[in-house]
Design an enzyme around this catalytic site. Structure first.
Site, PDB file in Angstrom:
ATOM      1  N   GLU A   1       0.883  -1.158   0.000  1.00 35.78           N
ATOM      2  CA  GLU A   1       0.000   0.000   0.000  1.00 35.78           C
ATOM      3  C   GLU A   1       0.927   1.215   0.000  1.00 35.78           C
ATOM      4  O   GLU A   1       1.803   1.314   0.856  1.00 35.78           O
ATOM      5  CB  GLU A   1      -0.829  -0.039   1.295  1.00 35.78           C
ATOM      6  CG  GLU A   1      -2.057   0.781   1.236  1.00 35.78           C
ATOM      7  CD  GLU A   1      -2.825   0.731   2.560  1.00 35.78           C
ATOM      8  OE1 GLU A   1      -2.689  -0.253   3.317  1.00 35.78           O
ATOM      9  OE2 GLU A   1      -3.542   1.697   2.825  1.00 35.78           O
TER      10      GLU A   1
ATOM     11  N   ARG B   1       4.578 -13.105   9.501  1.00 36.84           N
ATOM     12  CA  ARG B   1       5.262 -11.846   9.240  1.00 36.84           C
ATOM     13  C   ARG B   1       6.548 -11.795  10.046  1.00 36.84           C
ATOM     14  O   ARG B   1       6.717 -12.511  11.035  1.00 36.84           O
ATOM     15  CB  ARG B   1       4.370 -10.638   9.508  1.00 36.84           C
ATOM     16  CG  ARG B   1       3.967 -10.361  10.915  1.00 36.84           C
ATOM     17  CD  ARG B   1       3.316  -8.964  11.068  1.00 36.84           C
ATOM     18  NE  ARG B   1       2.359  -8.622  10.023  1.00 36.84           N
ATOM     19  CZ  ARG B   1       2.353  -7.457   9.348  1.00 36.84           C
ATOM     20  NH1 ARG B   1       3.210  -6.516   9.612  1.00 36.84           N
ATOM     21  NH2 ARG B   1       1.455  -7.222   8.438  1.00 36.84           N
TER      22      ARG B   1
ATOM     23  N   LYS C   1       4.307   0.562   9.408  1.00 34.34           N
ATOM     24  CA  LYS C   1       4.429   1.846   8.734  1.00 34.34           C
ATOM     25  C   LYS C   1       3.798   2.972   9.544  1.00 34.34           C
ATOM     26  O   LYS C   1       4.290   4.086   9.555  1.00 34.34           O
ATOM     27  CB  LYS C   1       3.755   1.768   7.362  1.00 34.34           C
ATOM     28  CG  LYS C   1       4.653   1.186   6.300  1.00 34.34           C
ATOM     29  CD  LYS C   1       3.962   1.198   4.955  1.00 34.34           C
ATOM     30  CE  LYS C   1       3.005   0.045   4.841  1.00 34.34           C
ATOM     31  NZ  LYS C   1       2.415  -0.120   3.526  1.00 34.34           N
TER      32      LYS C   1
HETATM   33  P1  ATP Z   1       2.440  -2.307   7.981  1.00 38.94           P
HETATM   34  O1  ATP Z   1       1.557  -3.003   8.962  1.00 38.94           O
HETATM   35  O2  ATP Z   1       3.857  -2.225   8.369  1.00 38.94           O
HETATM   36  O3  ATP Z   1       1.883  -1.018   7.509  1.00 38.94           O
HETATM   37  P2  ATP Z   1       1.292  -3.631   5.830  1.00 38.94           P
HETATM   38  O4  ATP Z   1       1.069  -5.098   5.894  1.00 38.94           O
HETATM   39  O5  ATP Z   1       0.132  -2.753   6.033  1.00 38.94           O
HETATM   40  O6  ATP Z   1       2.481  -3.281   6.760  1.00 38.94           O
HETATM   41  P3  ATP Z   1       1.501  -3.453   3.031  1.00 38.94           P
HETATM   42  O7  ATP Z   1       2.018  -2.335   2.240  1.00 38.94           O
HETATM   43  O8  ATP Z   1       0.045  -3.713   3.005  1.00 38.94           O
HETATM   44  O9  ATP Z   1       1.979  -3.216   4.498  1.00 38.94           O
HETATM   45  O10 ATP Z   1       2.309  -4.776   2.754  1.00 38.94           O
HETATM   46  C1  ATP Z   1       2.735  -5.222   1.512  1.00 38.94           C
HETATM   47  C2  ATP Z   1       3.108  -6.666   1.660  1.00 38.94           C
HETATM   48  O11 ATP Z   1       4.171  -6.816   2.578  1.00 38.94           O
HETATM   49  C3  ATP Z   1       1.938  -7.471   2.187  1.00 38.94           C
HETATM   50  O12 ATP Z   1       1.805  -8.638   1.426  1.00 38.94           O
HETATM   51  C4  ATP Z   1       2.320  -7.757   3.601  1.00 38.94           C
HETATM   52  O13 ATP Z   1       1.788  -8.964   4.020  1.00 38.94           O
HETATM   53  C5  ATP Z   1       3.844  -7.778   3.541  1.00 38.94           C
HETATM   54  N1  ATP Z   1       4.409  -7.422   4.838  1.00 38.94           N
HETATM   55  C6  ATP Z   1       4.209  -6.286   5.539  1.00 38.94           C
HETATM   56  N2  ATP Z   1       4.852  -6.330   6.717  1.00 38.94           N
HETATM   57  C7  ATP Z   1       5.488  -7.527   6.755  1.00 38.94           C
HETATM   58  C8  ATP Z   1       6.320  -8.184   7.716  1.00 38.94           C
HETATM   59  N3  ATP Z   1       6.630  -7.614   8.885  1.00 38.94           N
HETATM   60  N4  ATP Z   1       6.806  -9.399   7.419  1.00 38.94           N
HETATM   61  C9  ATP Z   1       6.514  -9.983   6.253  1.00 38.94           C
HETATM   62  N5  ATP Z   1       5.728  -9.437   5.306  1.00 38.94           N
HETATM   63  C10 ATP Z   1       5.220  -8.220   5.547  1.00 38.94           C
HETATM   64 MG    MG Z   2      -1.590  -2.758   4.886  1.00 36.46          MG
END
Ligand code: ATP
Ligand code: MG
Length: 555
Positions: free
Chosen positions: A33, A258, A268
């Protein structure tokens, strides 16, 4: 184990899918995102998605999941592209969820026509109340039995702007008594007047993540849609959307754990808070666990990918020791970073028996294990700087550095012996007088004489003033028991700047971003934003001591 073979459970699934004929080519996607910069957790997902595609000769899309216009920004898109490329991966194509808005709208109309979606007028709060709990079923919305024609008209009017934000939503008609709360008539469209970074003001309604994601996957013919474990109980909804909008071929979702790292914030939202509140100096502050922060600090893509390989891909959440990440970069840099010397807090030595005005040129290896890395020249003369911490007037036992009555080797140069100390009126040490054993020159015929301590140094005549930034963790270790707000765990000593450091002249020729092992100090990178040959600025990447490797040996 994953680290030996690079295999993981996703590979097992793919092998079975290829064998059964469900798929003929592997297609994955990395779907960030664009609401912040990527962090080391994303690197795990990037590595998994891209390496899986590479391993099977398939494709991987970079898809920006831009369904929430309120938080998205082009700055984030640019940084995400740069980070993925820097890690060394090539996407098949860049796509945006917003490319599919019209398709998603059509699919919603299809659901309405099938009697599988309805416009609901309940307020957000009422929807929550009607939803029930884990132990109690929900209640049907009074709008659930609206006629198909009415729903079609209302949905069209939602799109046309007839209603205020939040006044109506479109919901999937599934099961208000489902034990899975995600299946209790989830919202699939909401009204939101916000300018989208790509579609501008074209849309007043936006699809929800759980509805948009499977449709985006379907558009790209993703075979293995890999996401993190918290989406496991969203999978029935994913499948419901795919099935009821008649997608073919059908994408499938798989979940993995994760990455959580000790002493590291990995969300983020929180990282953005650190940036917004100026706790750090931007998203690429070297203390940040962002990919851009790690890059600026001096991490290599190879070290990050090695780390991702070593942690493997599992189905159970766990916390990885941040020291493993440090171990990976230390190992990578030990093999290739050139050796240099820096003095962080200089103390002047005067070599009393060394002729005034004389300068020798000494030649030293750039790397002890890599003859092909060549040599560099250093000068040596009467005035030399060593580290303040390497001299003590009244040392404790086992102090193998310079002190009254002691001799030390100046690395790659001579053995010097303490003679006297010169102080100012206030008793502060101004300089230390030493004498040089001219027979002891490193590499010379009589160099064999051994002394216990070897010190790094720079020559006053040619040393270059530098700024060296030492970093420590941004967070102090969590206290046992109570959940602490991370803002209360901030380490006030996470940055220490040596403004009066000195580096040997060879550092002037460095490229911004280049990494060195500063002997006896640690691994440092030339800050790619601020480094200049006249005023080198160096960032600590990681210290020399490897407590992780030690702990592994003891196990
Ligand atoms: P955050 O919670 O840090 O904002 P998010 O999951 O909302 O992270 P996205 O931009 O939606 O962030 O994530 C893009 C991809 O990265 C998704 O497929 C998500 O599952 C993966 N991802 C995000 N954080 C992690 C993590 N800590 N470990 C492994 N994969 C991750
Ligand atoms: Mg997200």
């Amino acid at each position: 184990m994953a680290e030996e073979t690079g295999r993981n459970f996703i590979h097992e699934i793919i092998d079975a899918d290829l064998e059964s004929g469900r798929i003929s080519q592997v297609i994955t996607r990395f779907p960030p995102e664009p609401n912040g910069y990527l962090h080391i957790g994303h690197a795990k997902s990037i590595n998994l998605n891209f390496s899986t595609a590479i391993k099977y000769g398939g494709k991987c899309f970079l898809r920006f999941d831009d369904t929430n216009p309120a938080k998205e920004d082009d700055e984030y898109i640019q940084s995400i592209k740069k980070d993925v490329q820097w890690l060394g991966f090539e996407w098949e194509e860049i796509r945006f969820a917003s490319d599919y808005f019209e398709f998603m709208y059509e699919m919603a109309v299809r659901l309405i026509k099938k009697g599988l979606a309805y416009v609901c007028d309940l307020t957000a709060e009422e929807i929550r109340d009607y939803r029930g709990t884990l132990t109690e079923p929900g209640k049907n919305s009074p709008y659930r039995e609206r006629r198909i024609e009415e729903n079609l008209q209302l949905f069209e009017e939602m799109r046309a702007g007839k209603y205020a934000d939040g006044e109506k939503v479109l919901r999937a008609k599934i099961d208000m008594a489902s034990p899975n709360l995600n299946m209790r008539d989830p919202i699939i469209y909401r009204i939101l007047r916000a300018t989208h970074h790509r579609t501008g003001d074209d849309w007043l309604i936006y699809p929800m993540y759980d509805y948009a994601h499977p449709l985006g996957d379907a558009m790209e013919k993703i075979t293995h849609s890999i996401c993190t474990l918290e989406f496991e109980d969203h999978r029935p909804l994913y499948d419901w959307v795919v099935d009821n909008t008649d997608q073919d071929p059908k994408p499938h979702q798989y979940e993995f754990a994760r990455l959580n790292l000790t002493q590291t914030i990995m969300s983020k939202r929180y990282l953005k808070k650190l940036v917004d509140e100026k706790v750090v100096d931007g998203w690429d502050d070297p203390r940040m666990p962002t990919i851009s922060g790690l890059r600026r600090k001096g991490y290599t893509p190879e070290a990050i990918k090695d780390f991702c390989q070593r942690i493997g891909v599992a189905k159970a959440n766990s916390e990885v020791d941040v020291k493993l990440l440090e171990h990976c970069v230390r190992e990578d840099l030990n093999n290739r970073a050139l050796r240099r010397m820096t003095v962080l807090e200089p103390l002047l030595l005067e070599i009393v028996n060394y002729p005034e005005g004389k300068t020798e040129t000494l030649v030293s290896d750039n790397h002890p294990m890599l003859p092909e890395a060549g040599t560099r020249e250093m000068t040596f003369s009467k005035y030399i700087y060593i580290e303040q911490a390497d001299f003590m007037e009244n040392p404790p036992g086992k102090f193998f550095r310079l002190a009254p009555g002691k001799e030390v080797r100046l690395m790659n140069a001579y053995i010097v012996k303490y003679e006297d100390v010169v102080k100012d009126q206030d008793g502060n040490i101004v300089k230390v007088l030493v004498s040089c054993d001219f027979e002891s020159k490193s590499g010379g015929a009589t160099a064999g004489r051994k002394v216990k301590g070897t010190l790094h140094w720079v020559d006053k005549a040619t040393a270059v003033p530098a700024v060296v930034r030492q970093y420590d963790y941004l967070l102090k270790p969590a206290e046992e028991g109570e959940r602490q707000d991370f803002m209360d765990r901030l380490n006030e000593n996470s940055l220490m700047v040596y403004e009066n450091a000195l580096v040997e002249p060879a550092v002037k020729a460095a490229k911004p971003g280049e990494q060195f092992q500063m002997v006896r100090q640690g691994y440092y990178a030339c800050d790619y934003k601020e480094f200049t040959p006249e005023k080198p600025v160096l960032n600590l990447i990681v210290g020399l001591r490897d407590s992780y490797a030690k702990a592994m040996q003891q196990e």
